[in-house]
Design a protein around this motif. Structure first.
Motif, PDB file in Angstrom:
ATOM      1  N   THR A 114       0.817  -1.211   0.000  1.00 48.94           N
ATOM      2  CA  THR A 114       0.000   0.000   0.000  1.00 48.94           C
ATOM      3  C   THR A 114       0.852   1.264   0.000  1.00 48.94           C
ATOM      4  OG1 THR A 114      -1.758  -1.151   1.161  1.00 48.94           O
ATOM      5  CG2 THR A 114      -1.806   1.249   1.246  1.00 48.94           C
ATOM      6  N   LEU A 115       1.842   1.312   0.883  1.00 46.14           N
ATOM      7  CA  LEU A 115       2.615   2.544   1.050  1.00 46.14           C
ATOM      8  C   LEU A 115       3.670   2.764  -0.025  1.00 46.14           C
ATOM      9  CD1 LEU A 115       3.137   2.614   4.917  1.00 46.14           C
ATOM     10  CD2 LEU A 115       1.456   3.868   3.548  1.00 46.14           C
ATOM     11  N   LEU A 116       4.186   1.681  -0.594  1.00 45.33           N
ATOM     12  CA  LEU A 116       5.245   1.832  -1.591  1.00 45.33           C
ATOM     13  C   LEU A 116       4.732   1.837  -3.025  1.00 45.33           C
ATOM     14  CD1 LEU A 116       7.996  -0.406   0.018  1.00 45.33           C
ATOM     15  CD2 LEU A 116       7.681   2.077   0.213  1.00 45.33           C
ATOM     16  N   MET A 124       9.640   2.371   9.602  1.00 45.07           N
ATOM     17  CA  MET A 124      10.467   2.712   8.441  1.00 45.07           C
ATOM     18  C   MET A 124       9.599   2.914   7.196  1.00 45.07           C
ATOM     19  SD  MET A 124      13.546   0.495   6.684  1.00 45.07           S
ATOM     20  CE  MET A 124      14.341   0.209   8.234  1.00 45.07           C
ATOM     21  N   LEU A 125       8.615   2.043   7.008  1.00 39.73           N
ATOM     22  CA  LEU A 125       7.723   2.186   5.854  1.00 39.73           C
ATOM     23  C   LEU A 125       6.947   3.495   5.893  1.00 39.73           C
ATOM     24  CD1 LEU A 125       6.378  -1.454   5.532  1.00 39.73           C
ATOM     25  CD2 LEU A 125       7.556  -0.160   3.755  1.00 39.73           C
ATOM     26  N   TRP A 126       6.426   3.861   7.059  1.00 38.81           N
ATOM     27  CA  TRP A 126       5.689   5.126   7.181  1.00 38.81           C
ATOM     28  C   TRP A 126       6.601   6.325   6.924  1.00 38.81           C
ATOM     29  CZ3 TRP A 126       0.807   5.794   6.604  1.00 38.81           C
ATOM     30  CH2 TRP A 126      -0.081   4.773   6.911  1.00 38.81           C
ATOM     31  N   LYS A 127       7.853   6.264   7.354  1.00 44.57           N
ATOM     32  CA  LYS A 127       8.800   7.354   7.093  1.00 44.57           C
ATOM     33  C   LYS A 127       9.092   7.476   5.602  1.00 44.57           C
ATOM     34  CE  LYS A 127      11.013   7.263  11.586  1.00 44.57           C
ATOM     35  NZ  LYS A 127      12.221   6.891  12.335  1.00 44.57           N
ATOM     36  N   ILE A 128       9.284   6.346   4.946  1.00 44.92           N
ATOM     37  CA  ILE A 128       9.521   6.353   3.497  1.00 44.92           C
ATOM     38  C   ILE A 128       8.311   6.937   2.770  1.00 44.92           C
ATOM     39  CG2 ILE A 128       9.772   4.874   1.464  1.00 44.92           C
ATOM     40  CD1 ILE A 128      11.458   2.987   3.289  1.00 44.92           C
ATOM     41  N   ALA A 129       7.117   6.519   3.159  1.00 41.67           N
ATOM     42  CA  ALA A 129       5.893   7.008   2.511  1.00 41.67           C
ATOM     43  C   ALA A 129       5.716   8.505   2.742  1.00 41.67           C
ATOM     44  CB  ALA A 129       4.686   6.246   3.038  1.00 41.67           C
ATOM     45  N   ALA A 130       6.076   8.995   3.909  1.00 44.52           N
ATOM     46  CA  ALA A 130       5.925  10.418   4.210  1.00 44.52           C
ATOM     47  C   ALA A 130       6.873  11.274   3.383  1.00 44.52           C
ATOM     48  CB  ALA A 130       6.174  10.667   5.696  1.00 44.52           C
ATOM     49  N   ARG A 131       8.022  10.735   3.009  1.00 43.06           N
ATOM     50  CA  ARG A 131       9.018  11.486   2.237  1.00 43.06           C
ATOM     51  C   ARG A 131       8.773  11.458   0.739  1.00 43.06           C
ATOM     52  NH1 ARG A 131      14.169   9.129   5.339  1.00 43.06           N
ATOM     53  NH2 ARG A 131      13.808  10.176   7.322  1.00 43.06           N
ATOM     54  N   ARG A 132       7.951  10.511   0.304  1.00 47.64           N
ATOM     55  CA  ARG A 132       7.698  10.403  -1.133  1.00 47.64           C
ATOM     56  C   ARG A 132       6.943  11.617  -1.646  1.00 47.64           C
ATOM     57  NH1 ARG A 132       5.160   5.046  -2.842  1.00 47.64           N
ATOM     58  NH2 ARG A 132       5.942   5.713  -4.836  1.00 47.64           N
ATOM     59  N   VAL A 133       7.339  12.087  -2.783  1.00 42.19           N
ATOM     60  CA  VAL A 133       6.662  13.233  -3.404  1.00 42.19           C
ATOM     61  C   VAL A 133       5.583  12.675  -4.316  1.00 42.19           C
ATOM     62  CG1 VAL A 133       6.958  15.209  -4.913  1.00 42.19           C
ATOM     63  CG2 VAL A 133       8.776  14.574  -3.312  1.00 42.19           C
ATOM     64  N   ARG A 134       4.391  13.160  -4.132  1.00 35.93           N
ATOM     65  CA  ARG A 134       3.278  12.714  -4.975  1.00 35.93           C
ATOM     66  C   ARG A 134       3.174  13.670  -6.174  1.00 35.93           C
ATOM     67  NH1 ARG A 134       1.971   8.831  -1.725  1.00 35.93           N
ATOM     68  NH2 ARG A 134       1.277   9.107   0.402  1.00 35.93           N
ATOM     69  N   ARG A 135       2.856  13.112  -7.326  1.00 36.74           N
ATOM     70  CA  ARG A 135       2.840  13.895  -8.568  1.00 36.74           C
ATOM     71  C   ARG A 135       1.789  14.990  -8.590  1.00 36.74           C
ATOM     72  NH1 ARG A 135       3.255   9.426 -13.334  1.00 36.74           N
ATOM     73  NH2 ARG A 135       5.258   8.605 -12.726  1.00 36.74           N
ATOM     74  N   TYR A 136       0.608  14.721  -8.102  1.00 37.71           N
ATOM     75  CA  TYR A 136      -0.519  15.651  -8.303  1.00 37.71           C
ATOM     76  C   TYR A 136      -0.915  16.384  -7.039  1.00 37.71           C
ATOM     77  CZ  TYR A 136      -0.660  13.016 -12.577  1.00 37.71           C
ATOM     78  OH  TYR A 136      -0.323  12.419 -13.764  1.00 37.71           O
ATOM     79  N   GLN A 137       0.041  16.770  -6.241  1.00 40.66           N
ATOM     80  CA  GLN A 137      -0.282  17.540  -5.042  1.00 40.66           C
ATOM     81  C   GLN A 137       0.014  18.999  -5.268  1.00 40.66           C
ATOM     82  OE1 GLN A 137       1.732  15.858  -1.677  1.00 40.66           O
ATOM     83  NE2 GLN A 137      -0.055  14.649  -1.164  1.00 40.66           N
TER      84      GLN A 137
END
Length: 73
Positions: free
Chosen positions: A20-22, A60-73
């Protein structure tokens, strides 16, 4: 491995969260089967080995997901 086994439940929970997160099966697989620096095991082995390991990988997964840049934000 019986489905009520604790290891199976941990594996299922961490795999679902990674998926889900990745962003999908390939990203989750690459992350979970990747080696852990300074350890001779994979991320999945740490996550399924104990409740503390599962909590560490979940964090660790939540930290990675929080740092990801989403395209349409």
């Amino acid at each position: 491995m019986p489905r009520d086994d604790l290891t199976f439940r941990r594996r299922s929970e961490i795999s679902d969260l990674a998926f889900t997160l990745l962003g999908g099966r390939v990203a989750a697989r690459d992350f979970l089967l990747g080696p852990v620096p300074d350890h001779a095991c994979t991320v999945l082995e740490i996550a399924t080995g104990s409740s503390i390991g599962q909590a560490q990988i979940t964090s660790m997964l939540w930290k990675i997901a929080a740092r990801r840049v989403r395209r349409y934000q």
